[in-house]
Design an enzyme around this catalytic site. Structure first.
Site, PDB file in Angstrom:
ATOM      1  N   ASP A  71       9.296   4.902 -24.639  1.00  0.00           N
ATOM      2  CA  ASP A  71       9.012   3.384 -25.160  1.00  0.00           C
ATOM      3  C   ASP A  71       7.910   3.077 -24.523  1.00  0.00           C
ATOM      4  O   ASP A  71       7.506   3.346 -23.414  1.00  0.00           O
ATOM      5  CB  ASP A  71      10.118   2.461 -24.784  1.00  0.00           C
ATOM      6  CG  ASP A  71      10.117   1.114 -25.556  1.00  0.00           C
ATOM      7  OD1 ASP A  71      10.221   1.134 -26.795  1.00  0.00           O
ATOM      8  OD2 ASP A  71       9.774   0.116 -24.896  1.00  0.00           O
TER       9      ASP A  71
HETATM   10  C1  LIG Z   1      -0.964   0.594 -26.781  1.00  0.00           C
HETATM   11  C2  LIG Z   1      -0.677   1.598 -27.901  1.00  0.00           C
HETATM   12  C3  LIG Z   1       0.715   1.821 -28.523  1.00  0.00           C
HETATM   13  N1  LIG Z   1       0.695   2.740 -29.515  1.00  0.00           N
HETATM   14  C4  LIG Z   1       1.876   2.792 -30.264  1.00  0.00           C
HETATM   15  C5  LIG Z   1       2.751   3.999 -29.803  1.00  0.00           C
HETATM   16  C6  LIG Z   1       4.289   3.651 -30.303  1.00  0.00           C
HETATM   17  O1  LIG Z   1       4.462   4.387 -31.612  1.00  0.00           O
HETATM   18  C7  LIG Z   1       4.204   2.322 -30.214  1.00  0.00           C
HETATM   19  C8  LIG Z   1       5.018   1.588 -29.495  1.00  0.00           C
HETATM   20  O2  LIG Z   1       6.218   1.198 -30.284  1.00  0.00           O
HETATM   21  P1  LIG Z   1       7.356   1.972 -29.556  1.00  0.00           P
HETATM   22  O3  LIG Z   1       8.687   1.108 -29.910  1.00  0.00           O
HETATM   23  O4  LIG Z   1       7.189   2.417 -28.051  1.00  0.00           O
HETATM   24  O5  LIG Z   1       7.776   3.241 -30.676  1.00  0.00           O
HETATM   25  P2  LIG Z   1       7.655   3.221 -32.209  1.00  0.00           P
HETATM   26  O6  LIG Z   1       8.851   2.102 -32.518  1.00  0.00           O
HETATM   27  O7  LIG Z   1       6.539   3.419 -32.647  1.00  0.00           O
HETATM   28  O8  LIG Z   1       8.503   4.726 -32.254  1.00  0.00           O
HETATM   29  P3  LIG Z   1       9.881   5.333 -31.738  1.00  0.00           P
HETATM   30  O9  LIG Z   1      10.656   4.105 -31.319  1.00  0.00           O
HETATM   31  O10 LIG Z   1      10.667   5.558 -32.919  1.00  0.00           O
HETATM   32  O11 LIG Z   1       9.758   6.269 -30.988  1.00  0.00           O
HETATM   33  O12 LIG Z   1       2.645   1.775 -30.226  1.00  0.00           O
HETATM   34  C9  LIG Z   1      -0.569   3.393 -30.085  1.00  0.00           C
HETATM   35  O13 LIG Z   1      -0.333   4.319 -30.959  1.00  0.00           O
HETATM   36  N2  LIG Z   1      -1.814   3.413 -29.364  1.00  0.00           N
HETATM   37  C10 LIG Z   1      -1.920   2.516 -28.290  1.00  0.00           C
HETATM   38  O14 LIG Z   1      -2.957   2.496 -27.725  1.00  0.00           O
END
Ligand SMILES: Cc1cn([C@H]2C[C@H](O)[C@@H](COP(=O)(O)OP(=O)(O)OP(=O)(O)O)O2)c(=O)[nH]c1=O
Length: 191
Positions: A71
């Protein structure tokens, strides 16, 4: 070739990062309530949510594979910024991040014979952003499903003056910490 683990994630970024270090994996998306508890500290929050994702995945499927979940949250002034609901929400978040530094917390949870957890904390500094730029950035679609409404691996790279910590952690899966956990579970990246 057999998968080495089950990735409990719908995030294409997490799968890409695992592929980058050569880990063969299957994917299972899990859906949990990601609302922070009142007064919950950022580190405790991301650790709890990552642990809930791996636990729900294990409870929902019969597998012998270790289960990995993560997360990622953006933390600014101690406040947890998740994914933006709409343009207005993204404007609020990106205006808050503009011209200053914030933290990105990424927790990893690995369940095999034991439950192993790790936390990565990075610091990211944004240059000042204009309102017009924020709106134009939203319209590219990139911020829609990202914590803090930006993607370090995408167009937002031009907003970022500096980062201290873990690029892969900001992107969603800190690979240094992940490799350490995998090693505890008997999966070595570089044998
Ligand atoms: C800050 C940042 C976040 N992110 C993304 C990563 C995560 O996919 C998302 C954060 O949300 P999360 O809730 O961590 O993950 P998710 O809902 O996308 O996936 P899952 O719970 O099914 O594993 O933001 C980037 O891709 N680049 C960035 O620079």
């Amino acid at each position: 070739m057999h998968p080495q683990l089950l990735l409990a994630s719908a995030s294409p970024r997490r799968s890409e990062l695992l592929k980058q270090i050569g880990i063969r994996h299957s994917i299972m998306a899990v859906d949990i309530d990601e609302t922070p508890w009142p007064g919950e500290a950022p580190a405790a929050y991301v650790e709890r949510v990552a642990a809930e994702k791996s636990a729900l995945c294990l409870a929902s499927t019969a597998t012998d594979l270790p289960v990995l979940a993560a997360d990622t949250s953006v933390i600014c002034d101690g406040r947890i910024l998740g994914k933006p609901d709409d343009l207005q929400h993204a404007i609020e978040m990106l205006s808050q991040l503009s011209g200053r530094k914030h933290q990105v917390y990424s927790a990893v949870s690995l369940r095999g014979e034991q439950h192993w957890q790790a936390l990565s904390v990075s610091e990211v500094r944004f240059r000042p952003l204009s309102h017009q730029e924020i709106v134009a950035y939203w319209q590219t679609g990139e911020p829609h499903d990202k914590a803090g409404a930006y993607a370090i691996q995408g167009l937002a790279s031009v907003f970022i003056e500096s980062i201290t910590g873990s690029f892969s952690g900001v992107m969603g899966l800190p690979l240094f910490e992940t490799a350490q956990l995998l090693s505890l579970a008997g999966i070595d990246i570089i044998p």
